[in-house]
Motif scaffolding. Structure first.
Motif, PDB file in Angstrom:
ATOM      1  N   UNK A   1      -0.413  -9.568 -37.808  1.00 51.71           N
ATOM      2  CA  UNK A   1      -1.495  -9.668 -36.820  1.00 51.71           C
ATOM      3  C   UNK A   1      -1.803 -11.132 -36.541  1.00 51.71           C
ATOM      4  N   UNK A   2      -1.837 -11.929 -37.584  1.00 57.70           N
ATOM      5  CA  UNK A   2      -2.110 -13.355 -37.401  1.00 57.70           C
ATOM      6  C   UNK A   2      -1.025 -14.046 -36.587  1.00 57.70           C
ATOM      7  N   UNK A   3       0.188 -13.496 -36.609  1.00 57.67           N
ATOM      8  CA  UNK A   3       1.316 -14.121 -35.918  1.00 57.67           C
ATOM      9  C   UNK A   3       1.460 -13.666 -34.466  1.00 57.67           C
ATOM     10  N   UNK A   4       0.618 -12.757 -34.005  1.00 57.51           N
ATOM     11  CA  UNK A   4       0.708 -12.309 -32.614  1.00 57.51           C
ATOM     12  C   UNK A   4       0.350 -13.473 -31.685  1.00 57.51           C
ATOM     13  N   UNK A   5       1.173 -13.749 -30.684  1.00 52.35           N
ATOM     14  CA  UNK A   5       0.886 -14.876 -29.781  1.00 52.35           C
ATOM     15  C   UNK A   5      -0.456 -14.711 -29.075  1.00 52.35           C
ATOM     16  N   UNK A   6      -1.084 -15.826 -28.742  1.00 52.67           N
ATOM     17  CA  UNK A   6      -2.407 -15.815 -28.118  1.00 52.67           C
ATOM     18  C   UNK A   6      -2.398 -15.149 -26.745  1.00 52.67           C
ATOM     19  N   UNK A   7      -1.231 -15.064 -26.111  1.00 52.19           N
ATOM     20  CA  UNK A   7      -1.152 -14.435 -24.789  1.00 52.19           C
ATOM     21  C   UNK A   7      -1.409 -12.933 -24.829  1.00 52.19           C
ATOM     22  N   UNK A   8      -1.215 -12.305 -25.993  1.00 50.80           N
ATOM     23  CA  UNK A   8      -1.322 -10.846 -26.103  1.00 50.80           C
ATOM     24  C   UNK A   8      -2.784 -10.439 -26.180  1.00 50.80           C
ATOM     25  N   UNK A   9      -3.204  -9.589 -25.264  1.00 48.63           N
ATOM     26  CA  UNK A   9      -4.583  -9.111 -25.210  1.00 48.63           C
ATOM     27  C   UNK A   9      -4.709  -7.622 -25.539  1.00 48.63           C
ATOM     28  N   UNK A  10      -3.571  -6.918 -25.592  1.00 52.08           N
ATOM     29  CA  UNK A  10      -3.603  -5.475 -25.855  1.00 52.08           C
ATOM     30  C   UNK A  10      -2.377  -5.067 -26.654  1.00 52.08           C
ATOM     31  N   UNK A  11      -2.604  -4.271 -27.695  1.00 49.75           N
ATOM     32  CA  UNK A  11      -1.533  -3.562 -28.392  1.00 49.75           C
ATOM     33  C   UNK A  11      -1.710  -2.088 -28.061  1.00 49.75           C
ATOM     34  N   UNK A  12      -0.780  -1.552 -27.289  1.00 45.07           N
ATOM     35  CA  UNK A  12      -0.831  -0.153 -26.859  1.00 45.07           C
ATOM     36  C   UNK A  12       0.224   0.619 -27.643  1.00 45.07           C
ATOM     37  N   UNK A  13      -0.218   1.398 -28.624  1.00 44.22           N
ATOM     38  CA  UNK A  13       0.752   2.167 -29.398  1.00 44.22           C
ATOM     39  C   UNK A  13       1.064   3.479 -28.693  1.00 44.22           C
ATOM     40  N   UNK A  14       2.324   3.794 -28.593  1.00 48.12           N
ATOM     41  CA  UNK A  14       2.765   5.026 -27.932  1.00 48.12           C
ATOM     42  C   UNK A  14       2.789   6.117 -29.000  1.00 48.12           C
ATOM     43  N   UNK A  15       1.609   6.416 -29.495  1.00 50.00           N
ATOM     44  CA  UNK A  15       1.427   7.406 -30.563  1.00 50.00           C
ATOM     45  C   UNK A  15      -0.055   7.698 -30.657  1.00 50.00           C
ATOM     46  N   UNK A  16      -0.385   8.778 -31.346  1.00 52.72           N
ATOM     47  CA  UNK A  16      -1.795   9.012 -31.660  1.00 52.72           C
ATOM     48  C   UNK A  16      -2.126   8.406 -33.019  1.00 52.72           C
ATOM     49  N   UNK A  17      -1.140   8.391 -33.936  1.00 49.38           N
ATOM     50  CA  UNK A  17      -1.343   7.837 -35.258  1.00 49.38           C
ATOM     51  C   UNK A  17      -1.462   6.322 -35.222  1.00 49.38           C
ATOM     52  N   UNK A  18      -2.247   5.791 -36.174  1.00 47.57           N
ATOM     53  CA  UNK A  18      -2.526   4.354 -36.191  1.00 47.57           C
ATOM     54  C   UNK A  18      -2.180   3.711 -37.526  1.00 47.57           C
ATOM     55  N   UNK A  19      -1.509   4.436 -38.412  1.00 47.55           N
ATOM     56  CA  UNK A  19      -1.286   3.905 -39.751  1.00 47.55           C
ATOM     57  C   UNK A  19      -0.308   2.733 -39.771  1.00 47.55           C
ATOM     58  N   UNK A  20       0.383   2.473 -38.666  1.00 49.00           N
ATOM     59  CA  UNK A  20       1.267   1.306 -38.594  1.00 49.00           C
ATOM     60  C   UNK A  20       0.545   0.067 -38.056  1.00 49.00           C
ATOM     61  N   UNK A  21      -0.734   0.202 -37.753  1.00 44.44           N
ATOM     62  CA  UNK A  21      -1.511  -0.902 -37.201  1.00 44.44           C
ATOM     63  C   UNK A  21      -2.714  -1.214 -38.081  1.00 44.44           C
ATOM     64  N   UNK A  22      -2.998  -2.505 -38.251  1.00 43.28           N
ATOM     65  CA  UNK A  22      -4.238  -2.938 -38.888  1.00 43.28           C
ATOM     66  C   UNK A  22      -5.266  -3.103 -37.777  1.00 43.28           C
ATOM     67  N   UNK A  23      -5.894  -1.994 -37.427  1.00 43.66           N
ATOM     68  CA  UNK A  23      -6.795  -1.996 -36.272  1.00 43.66           C
ATOM     69  C   UNK A  23      -7.966  -2.966 -36.447  1.00 43.66           C
TER      70      UNK A  23
END
Length: 324
Positions: free
Chosen positions: A66-88
């Protein structure tokens, strides 16, 4: 002058209709030939200066990611209902919006779960193997007998959208439905099912148990030697939720001993390389994490993810935001 189209990247090739929409409505590199891992995804986001990343479980974003995501990124859209792969919480703390794709995959996941129930009870894997090997002899009246599904008692763990949809399908088989959930639902949502406050109280009553809870990173399995042991001998376990919910060593022992008649699985602790000891068992029906894998559902999931990207670019509320 019209504003520039939204810039996005995706970690995986999407269905045809979604790819055509990307070509028309967004600025994006060609779809990857194979799913991108997290480092490749982050490098591509930086290169393309993408404002949105479409991801799946192939590209988890946790901790240092998450810390390494470039500053240009404003949205993470997961193509799933589950969120366990994301630190929301970490994503939101960075000011990055998160969206998922609820509702559109409910029916197909419930359909697949019903298929797993039927296949596990009626020994579909063993019948298929017998036929592929040429059959060769007429079965006796007492050979390769399965379990009748109609009229059985089904326990559902996790009575969310998919659990409720499964309960509706089970009624068509005249099954008695029980459920355990963090809280009791309103009667209108219970689909005629009986609520149990604790899992341990429900398990002894279940001929078939189906899991529909989300996975939590680092949490212990729900189904262990102890909880599997509370099921009646000869019962059936079905898991189309998350592989982390089941202690696979305990499951193998229960299937080998006959405590469980069979199991139907769509998810595993180690994907895409399931435990070889699971693969070797005859009394298990397995599918490769394909609960939403229909043309209609995967297209709808992808389109909803793209709707979120379009809304972000237009300064409108996201259609399916994740807020916590």
């Amino acid at each position: 002058m019209p504003s520039e189209k939204p810039r996005l990247i995706r970690s995986i090739r999407l269905p045809v209709a979604a790819e055509k929409r990307i070509e028309t409505d967004f600025i994006a590199p060609p779809p990857p030939d194979a799913p991108l891992d997290t480092p490749a995804l982050l490098a591509l986001a930086e290169k393309e200066q993408a404002s949105a990343m479409l991801v799946t479980h192939h590209s988890p974003l946790r901790g240092a990611d998450v810390a390494a995501i470039p500053a240009c990124v404003k949205l993470v859209a997961t193509v799933s209902v589950g969120l366990d792969h994301l630190d929301v919480p970490a994503l939101l703390a960075r000011g990055i919006k998160v969206s998922n794709t609820p509702d559109v995959l409910t029916d197909c996941n419930a359909d697949l779960t019903m298929m797993l129930i039927l296949a596990a009870c009626r020994r579909a894997a063993e019948y298929y193997t017998l036929m592929k090997n040429g059959w060769g002899h007429t079965l006796g009246m007492d050979e390769m007998l399965g379990l009748r599904v109609s009229g059985k008692t089904l326990g559902i763990v996790g009575m969310g959208r998919i659990g409720q949809a499964l309960a509706r399908r089970a009624r068509g088989f005249e099954m008695k439905v029980l459920y355990h959930n963090r809280r009791r639902l309103d009667p209108a949502q219970e689909e005629g099912a009986t609520y149990f406050e604790t899992l341990e109280d429900m398990l002894p009553h279940c001929t078939i148990l189906s899991l529909h809870m989300p996975g939590t990173q680092g949490a212990p399995p729900l189904m262990t030697a102890r909880t599997l042991g509370l099921l009646p001998r000869g019962s059936v376990l079905v898991n189309a939720a998350r592989g982390s919910l089941v202690d696979e060593t305990a499951l193998i022992d229960a299937l080998r001993s006959g405590h469980l008649f069979s199991a139907g699985l769509d998810v595993y602790q180690n994907e895409p390389h399931p435990n070889p000891r699971l693969l070797a068992l005859p009394n298990i029906f397995m599918t490769p994490h394909t609960g939403s894998a229909t043309v209609e559902t995967r297209t709808a999931m992808s389109m909803l993810a793209l709707d979120n990207v379009a809304a972000l670019a237009a300064g409108k509320p996201l259609p399916s935001p994740v807020t916590a």
